[in-house]
Design a protein around this motif. Structure first.
Motif, PDB file in Angstrom:
ATOM      1  N   TYR A 120      58.020  46.990 -18.999  1.00 50.25           N
ATOM      2  CA  TYR A 120      58.782  48.241 -18.143  1.00 50.25           C
ATOM      3  C   TYR A 120      56.940  47.971 -16.849  1.00 50.25           C
ATOM      4  CZ  TYR A 120      54.405  49.279 -20.612  1.00 50.25           C
ATOM      5  OH  TYR A 120      53.274  49.459 -21.599  1.00 50.25           O
ATOM      6  N   MET A 121      58.162  48.326 -15.838  1.00 49.99           N
ATOM      7  CA  MET A 121      57.261  48.544 -14.584  1.00 49.99           C
ATOM      8  C   MET A 121      57.695  50.360 -14.451  1.00 49.99           C
ATOM      9  SD  MET A 121      58.438  44.796 -12.726  1.00 49.99           S
ATOM     10  CE  MET A 121      57.331  45.104 -11.143  1.00 49.99           C
ATOM     11  N   ALA A 122      57.174  50.484 -13.198  1.00 51.93           N
ATOM     12  CA  ALA A 122      56.903  52.021 -12.584  1.00 51.93           C
ATOM     13  C   ALA A 122      56.957  52.291 -11.111  1.00 51.93           C
ATOM     14  CB  ALA A 122      56.006  52.422 -13.198  1.00 51.93           C
ATOM     15  N   TRP A 123      57.162  53.164 -10.309  1.00 55.25           N
ATOM     16  CA  TRP A 123      56.096  53.879  -8.782  1.00 55.25           C
ATOM     17  C   TRP A 123      56.002  54.098  -9.618  1.00 55.25           C
ATOM     18  CZ3 TRP A 123      56.281  50.756  -5.040  1.00 55.25           C
ATOM     19  CH2 TRP A 123      56.972  49.407  -4.384  1.00 55.25           C
ATOM     20  N   PHE A 124      54.225  55.028  -8.703  1.00 57.03           N
ATOM     21  CA  PHE A 124      53.062  55.797  -8.861  1.00 57.03           C
ATOM     22  C   PHE A 124      53.180  56.296  -7.136  1.00 57.03           C
ATOM     23  CE2 PHE A 124      51.466  56.642 -13.372  1.00 57.03           C
ATOM     24  CZ  PHE A 124      52.672  55.305 -13.732  1.00 57.03           C
ATOM     25  N   ARG A 125      52.403  57.371  -6.957  1.00 61.52           N
ATOM     26  CA  ARG A 125      51.922  57.744  -5.712  1.00 61.52           C
ATOM     27  C   ARG A 125      50.919  58.785  -5.619  1.00 61.52           C
ATOM     28  NH1 ARG A 125      57.097  61.564  -3.768  1.00 61.52           N
ATOM     29  NH2 ARG A 125      56.442  63.917  -4.956  1.00 61.52           N
TER      30      ARG A 125
ATOM     31  N   LYS B 136      44.867  64.313  -4.162  1.00 59.43           N
ATOM     32  CA  LYS B 136      45.647  65.005  -5.390  1.00 59.43           C
ATOM     33  C   LYS B 136      45.525  63.569  -7.078  1.00 59.43           C
ATOM     34  CE  LYS B 136      49.131  67.721  -3.038  1.00 59.43           C
ATOM     35  NZ  LYS B 136      50.432  68.568  -3.584  1.00 59.43           N
ATOM     36  N   GLU B 137      45.809  63.866  -7.935  1.00 58.72           N
ATOM     37  CA  GLU B 137      45.965  62.713  -8.309  1.00 58.72           C
ATOM     38  C   GLU B 137      47.244  62.031  -8.641  1.00 58.72           C
ATOM     39  OE1 GLU B 137      43.208  64.665 -12.467  1.00 58.72           O
ATOM     40  OE2 GLU B 137      45.416  63.366 -12.735  1.00 58.72           O
ATOM     41  N   ARG B 138      46.576  60.192  -8.988  1.00 60.26           N
ATOM     42  CA  ARG B 138      48.383  59.311  -8.997  1.00 60.26           C
ATOM     43  C   ARG B 138      49.135  60.363 -10.222  1.00 60.26           C
ATOM     44  NH1 ARG B 138      46.751  53.865  -8.840  1.00 60.26           N
ATOM     45  NH2 ARG B 138      45.232  53.979  -7.571  1.00 60.26           N
ATOM     46  N   GLU B 139      50.641  60.702  -9.592  1.00 56.30           N
ATOM     47  CA  GLU B 139      51.695  60.736 -10.455  1.00 56.30           C
ATOM     48  C   GLU B 139      52.336  59.875 -10.591  1.00 56.30           C
ATOM     49  OE1 GLU B 139      53.329  64.329  -9.067  1.00 56.30           O
ATOM     50  OE2 GLU B 139      53.622  63.444  -6.409  1.00 56.30           O
ATOM     51  N   GLY B 140      53.187  59.996 -11.509  1.00 60.53           N
ATOM     52  CA  GLY B 140      54.420  58.721 -12.061  1.00 60.53           C
ATOM     53  C   GLY B 140      55.536  59.291 -11.239  1.00 60.53           C
ATOM     54  N   VAL B 141      56.201  58.131 -10.431  1.00 63.23           N
ATOM     55  CA  VAL B 141      57.661  58.789  -9.406  1.00 63.23           C
ATOM     56  C   VAL B 141      58.991  58.424 -10.397  1.00 63.23           C
ATOM     57  CG1 VAL B 141      58.571  58.662  -7.381  1.00 63.23           C
ATOM     58  CG2 VAL B 141      56.105  58.783  -7.800  1.00 63.23           C
ATOM     59  N   ALA B 142      58.920  57.251 -10.940  1.00 60.11           N
ATOM     60  CA  ALA B 142      59.882  56.663 -11.696  1.00 60.11           C
ATOM     61  C   ALA B 142      59.746  55.122 -12.681  1.00 60.11           C
ATOM     62  CB  ALA B 142      61.234  55.821 -10.054  1.00 60.11           C
ATOM     63  N   SER B 143      59.988  55.029 -13.034  1.00 64.06           N
ATOM     64  CA  SER B 143      60.356  53.013 -14.248  1.00 64.06           C
ATOM     65  C   SER B 143      61.431  53.246 -15.252  1.00 64.06           C
ATOM     66  CB  SER B 143      59.074  53.797 -14.906  1.00 64.06           C
ATOM     67  OG  SER B 143      60.118  55.110 -16.610  1.00 64.06           O
ATOM     68  N   VAL B 144      61.187  51.240 -14.504  1.00 66.24           N
ATOM     69  CA  VAL B 144      62.483  51.247 -15.555  1.00 66.24           C
ATOM     70  C   VAL B 144      62.158  49.861 -16.325  1.00 66.24           C
ATOM     71  CG1 VAL B 144      62.668  49.206 -13.623  1.00 66.24           C
ATOM     72  CG2 VAL B 144      64.132  49.957 -15.110  1.00 66.24           C
TER      73      VAL B 144
ATOM     74  N   ASP C  82      53.249  46.569 -17.150  1.00 60.99           N
ATOM     75  CA  ASP C  82      53.187  45.869 -18.089  1.00 60.99           C
ATOM     76  C   ASP C  82      54.006  45.439 -19.353  1.00 60.99           C
ATOM     77  OD1 ASP C  82      50.335  47.891 -19.875  1.00 60.99           O
ATOM     78  OD2 ASP C  82      50.676  45.603 -20.437  1.00 60.99           O
ATOM     79  N   GLN C  83      53.441  44.884 -20.408  1.00 60.80           N
ATOM     80  CA  GLN C  83      54.242  43.999 -21.284  1.00 60.80           C
ATOM     81  C   GLN C  83      55.034  44.754 -22.282  1.00 60.80           C
ATOM     82  OE1 GLN C  83      52.460  41.310 -23.489  1.00 60.80           O
ATOM     83  NE2 GLN C  83      50.480  41.412 -22.366  1.00 60.80           N
TER      84      GLN C  83
ATOM     85  N   TRP D 265      48.372  56.268 -17.857  1.00 60.72           N
ATOM     86  CA  TRP D 265      47.087  54.874 -19.007  1.00 60.72           C
ATOM     87  C   TRP D 265      48.232  54.166 -19.403  1.00 60.72           C
ATOM     88  CZ3 TRP D 265      49.500  54.962 -23.645  1.00 60.72           C
ATOM     89  CH2 TRP D 265      50.571  56.298 -23.410  1.00 60.72           C
ATOM     90  N   ALA D 266      49.302  53.684 -19.173  1.00 60.41           N
ATOM     91  CA  ALA D 266      50.251  53.245 -19.810  1.00 60.41           C
ATOM     92  C   ALA D 266      50.473  51.131 -19.516  1.00 60.41           C
ATOM     93  CB  ALA D 266      51.667  53.532 -20.773  1.00 60.41           C
ATOM     94  N   TYR D 267      50.254  51.738 -18.003  1.00 59.11           N
ATOM     95  CA  TYR D 267      50.141  50.704 -17.221  1.00 59.11           C
ATOM     96  C   TYR D 267      49.124  49.687 -17.011  1.00 59.11           C
ATOM     97  CZ  TYR D 267      54.416  51.923 -16.830  1.00 59.11           C
ATOM     98  OH  TYR D 267      55.629  52.388 -16.739  1.00 59.11           O
TER      99      TYR D 267
END
Length: 126
Positions: A33-38, A43-51, A98-99, A111-113
């Protein structure tokens, strides 16, 4: 070791569009699975989108309807198409991977990545 390299960040005006890319090397797992964070300054790093390799996507509420995540598995490249950009989208954007498999409801958790890129800067001016 998986390596992720982002590109495509730039300075744009409000209402503009950008497409970010993330080239992944050594991502040879059958399930991942992969994602974009910003992360904006202060500010804290936040998840934007994942696939995931299962094709399922998830988005943060703040970007739904404006951003689209996609994955070209043949090229091992992750994309983030960002439309209707606003000043609050200004941040460093990071690619993560991450796998394995992960529940859709936690794919935007930092924390998932395990693997992260160095980031690409997006600046939106009003």
């Amino acid at each position: 070791q998986v390596q992720l390299v982002e590109s495509g960040g730039a300075s744009v005006q409000s209402g503009g569009s950008l497409r970010l890319s993330c080239a992944a090397s050594r991502l040879t797992y059958s399930r991942y699975y992969m994602a974009w964070f910003r992360q904006a300054p202060g500010k804290e790093r936040e998840g934007v989108a994942s696939v995931g390799s299962d094709g399922r996507t998830t988005y943060a509420d703040s970007v739904k309807g404006r951003f689209t995540i996609s994955l070209d598995a043949a090229k091992n490249t992750l994309y983030l198409q960002m439309n209707s950009l606003a000043p609050e989208d200004t941040a460093m954007y990071y690619c993560a991977a991450d796998q394995g498999s992960l529940g859709l409801n936690i794919r935007l958790a930092r924390w998932a990545y395990l693997y992260w890129g160095q980031g690409t800067q997006v600046t939106v001016s009003s």
